[in-house]
Scaffold this active site. Structure first.
Site, PDB file in Angstrom:
ATOM      1  N   SER A   1     -24.440  16.968   0.040  1.00  0.00           N
ATOM      2  CA  SER A   1     -24.783  17.855   1.157  1.00  0.00           C
ATOM      3  C   SER A   1     -24.460  19.287   0.798  1.00  0.00           C
ATOM      4  O   SER A   1     -23.546  19.564  -0.001  1.00  0.00           O
ATOM      5  CB  SER A   1     -24.010  17.446   2.415  1.00  0.00           C
ATOM      6  OG  SER A   1     -24.151  18.416   3.441  1.00  0.00           O
TER       7      SER A   1
ATOM      8  N   TYR B   1     -15.767  15.721   6.540  1.00  0.00           N
ATOM      9  CA  TYR B   1     -17.101  15.502   5.964  1.00  0.00           C
ATOM     10  C   TYR B   1     -17.316  16.408   4.748  1.00  0.00           C
ATOM     11  O   TYR B   1     -17.754  15.945   3.678  1.00  0.00           O
ATOM     12  CB  TYR B   1     -18.161  15.784   7.027  1.00  0.00           C
ATOM     13  CG  TYR B   1     -19.584  15.574   6.559  1.00  0.00           C
ATOM     14  CD1 TYR B   1     -20.102  14.299   6.388  1.00  0.00           C
ATOM     15  CD2 TYR B   1     -20.410  16.668   6.313  1.00  0.00           C
ATOM     16  CE1 TYR B   1     -21.419  14.108   5.974  1.00  0.00           C
ATOM     17  CE2 TYR B   1     -21.731  16.485   5.891  1.00  0.00           C
ATOM     18  CZ  TYR B   1     -22.224  15.203   5.725  1.00  0.00           C
ATOM     19  OH  TYR B   1     -23.527  15.019   5.324  1.00  0.00           O
TER      20      TYR B   1
END
Length: 700
Positions: free
Chosen positions: A579, A592
């Site tokens: 990501s 995250y």
């Protein structure tokens, strides 16, 4: 469905009177219907094998005169899936006129080119080599089939006498002859000398049967095959055992599959020494009866008899000298046993080629085995894709049935090696191979994708399959996997339920991939989840879940994938989906973002370590994939919206506006990024941002 004249025990009677009635008097449609139901029974003919035809009266567009036209399966077709687009239409009269210019056996290849001068239908498929065999016979509907039972009769040591014993004077017989115009003349002559026969047995080849209507032809074919099958079964019962009886006991089914999965990457690597191959495993009762028998050692080297069989399976299989209960965990030791066996096979194949080649023979093809037998375990086949590997397996099962029947009747005979070579390296067969469409970029590769039940993972699997790969879908939700699998054509995909936080579950998924396709070349870690919380709200459970799925999952996948790829020796691709958040600091994202950063750096470490094995490791970084992404269906969307002070509904526009290209990023865009890495064979350790251009995420 109408009732047949006799009941069938050895073939499937599939004629549906209601379905046929809907076709009316359209003889071409009825011929196609007959072809399809014949092709649905593998005991009658296998994929791509056999040929069917019909003759109709049509108006000649040039003369307005009524002429007879023969409609026949075109070159390279399959009767089980035959449609109007797959047939050739030829003037029967013009085809028969070719007898006036035929100059003998040395003229066969030229005659195939002359078939085009007899074409009636301008949309015709290229006529096949079987065209004159049908055209020189007078019947309205004709079947040329390769039933196991008939080839057993045709391949028996005293085939002509056996034919007479079964059918008396109602069947003709011709000795082995390579398909072509001369064989058509022999069939015509046999019929002239034996008027009133119902069919002809072709030595070491197959069967011709016919009828005035499509149904009569169908019924005639089934009755002849049934009679041969019943005769063989009586002989088997009289004999008491087949193939000399059982020499080796088969392992239990679960153990056979475990052994096969462990061995397949090693076999695949060796079988791919010239061209990468995809594998198939089969262990039916028919296969086990043969490979575990005393006669395996005698019969396997003889090779197959029917040309369609050995064109798919090569002239003979490789029989492994491995004990069924041998421990396969020491891959290096097993490879030391396998390498010499493959080397001997290749040397023997080269000798076969050099001994029998003609002055104009095509260059030697891949000398590796197609069929590999492991007594006590099963049979492996390797080919350019899953369908071809599966079909090769089916053809060898047909060959086993032929050997079983011929041995029960008298003794099995195979084609002489020179005849077999002349079929395998026939210039017309080579021309057919050259006409095959170009393979797609990922053809022959096996991809395993985690999180493939939907969203980004499914889009990645779709892209890889569209570019030619076979794919193994994995996910924790089997219902989603079943739904996803249904979207792929046959022989393109398989699935395995996989929890990436559990190394045993990962190992089981890779085992399924090996069993389904022979190994793995591309592994994409797309399984994931997202948790967006401020630091004080982030729990240990949140942290551990993200680390386990994203980071530990990636580690376990890489460890298992690398072991299999090393066994294959073919290199590979390992691609984590990370990501933008692994590169950019953002609010409410500590757990995250940290996990994604760990994925990215682990990929760099893996790239450095695995490069010596030609295993490339590259990372794709999405950002803002809202539409079609399962992550955004839950609390993550609400968390990100809250972090940016907007509503959930405003998120797609917000993410599109903030990237340089002002583009909405979709799962298909991430899939394109993955595909790009799979074709960049000299790229490793890289990060590809698929985010529309986020300046703060530029890696340099």
């Amino acid at each position: 469905m109408n009732t047949p004249a006799i009941q069938f025990d050895h073939v499937d009677y599939l004629w549906d009177e209601e379905a046929a009635a809907k076709l009316g008097d359209d003889q071409v449609a009825l011929f196609l219907y007959r072809s399809n139901i014949l092709g649905a029974d593998l005991r009658i003919t296998n994929y791509g094998g056999g040929n069917t035809s019909c003759k109709t009266m049509e108006k000649d567009p040039l003369t307005n005169q009524e002429v007879e036209v023969m409609w026949i399966k075109g070159s390279g077709g399959d009767i089980g899936t035959l449609t109007r687009a797959g047939i050739a239409g030829l003037y029967t009269g013009r085809l028969r006129d070719l007898k006036k210019v035929y100059r003998g056996l040395d003229d066969e290849d030229r005659m195939v080119g002359l078939f085009n001068h007899a074409i009636y239908d301008l949309d015709s498929r290229a006529p096949s080599i079987d065209t004159p065999l049908h055209g020189l016979l007078p019947f309205k509907h004709i079947d040329h089939l390769h039933p196991d039972a008939l080839i057993a009769v045709a391949a028996a040591e005293d085939s002509e006498a056996i034919t007479r014993e079964i059918w008396g004077d109602t069947m003709g017989w011709v000795p082995w002859q390579r398909p072509g115009f001369d064989l058509g003349l022999q069939l015509e002559r046999t019929l002239a000398e034996n008027p009133g026969i119902r069919g002809i047995v072709l030595g070491s080849h197959g069967l011709f049967t016919w009828g005035d209507t499509s149904y009569e032809c169908y019924l005639n074919s089934l009755e002849v095959i049934e009679q041969a099958s019943a005769y063989i079964e009586r002989k088997v019962k009289e004999q008491g055992s087949v193939f000399g009886g059982e020499k080796i006991a088969a392992l239990p089914s679960t153990e056979r599959r475990r052994k096969a999965a462990a061995l397949m990457p090693m076999l695949r690597g060796l079988a791919s020494s010239e061209n990468r191959m995809v594998g198939h495993f089969a262990d039916s009762d028919t296969i086990l009866e043969f490979i575990n028998s005393y006669d395996l050692e005698r019969l396997a080297p003889m090779g197959t008899s029917c040309p369609d069989h050995f064109l798919r399976t090569k002239i003979q299989p490789l029989v492994l000298d491995l004990e069924p209960r041998q421990d396969l965990t020491d891959a290096a030791a097993i490879m030391d046993q396998l390498r010499p066996a493959f080397a001997r096979y290749r040397e023997e194949y080269q000798t076969y080629y050099e001994t029998h080649k003609r002055a104009n023979s095509p260059a030697m093809r891949d000398p590796n085995p197609v069929v590999i037998i492991y007594p006590g375990v099963g049979m492996f086949t390797f080919a350019k894709n899953k369908q071809t590997a599966r079909v090769a397996s089916e053809f060898y099962v047909n060959a086993i049935n032929v050997m079983r029947g011929a041995e029960a009747i008298s003794a099995y005979t195979s084609l002489p090696r020179q005849e077999a070579f002349d079929i395998e390296y026939w210039l017309l067969e080579e021309a057919k191979l050259q006409r095959m469409p170009k393979e797609k970029p990922l053809s022959r590769r096996v991809a395993l994708v985690t999180g493939a039940g939907g969203g980004i993972g499914k889009a990645i699997a779709d892209k890889l399959a569209a570019e030619g790969a076979v794919v193994v879908l994995t996910d924790i939700a089997e219902d989603r996997l079943r739904e996803a699998l249904a979207t792929y054509p046959a022989d393109t995909a398989a699935y395995a339920v996989c929890d990436v936080t559990d190394p045993d579950s990962i190992a089981a998924a890779f085992s399924e991939a090996c069993l389904a396709f022979g190994g793995v070349d591309i592994v994409v870690h797309s399984a994931g989840l997202a948790i967006s919380k401020p630091l004080e709200d982030t729990t240990d459970a949140d942290w551990n879940l993200l680390q386990n799925v994203l980071v530990k999952g990636q580690f376990s996948l890489a460890r298992t994938a690398a072991a299999i790829m090393r066994q294959q020796g073919l290199g590979g691709d390992f691609i984590p989906i990370a990501s933008k958040n692994g590169l950019v600091s953002g609010p409410n994202n500590v757990a995250y973002g940290t996990a994604k950063a760990a994925q990215q750096h682990m990929a760099r470490l893996l790239a450095a370590e695995l490069a010596g094995d030609r295993i490339r490791v590259n990372t794709v970084n999405p950002d803002g994939v809202i539409i079609g992404s399962k992550i955004w269906e839950g609390a993550w969307a609400e968390g990100r919206a809250k972090a940016y002070g907007i509503t959930v509904e405003e998120l797609p526009a917000h993410y599109a506006k903030r990237n340089l290209l002002n583009q909405i990023i979709r799962p298909e865009d991430i899939a394109d990024g993955v595909f790009a890495f799979t074709i960049l064979e000299k790229s490793t350790g890289n990060i590809l941002n698929v985010d529309g251009g986020m300046a703060n995420a530029f890696v340099r």
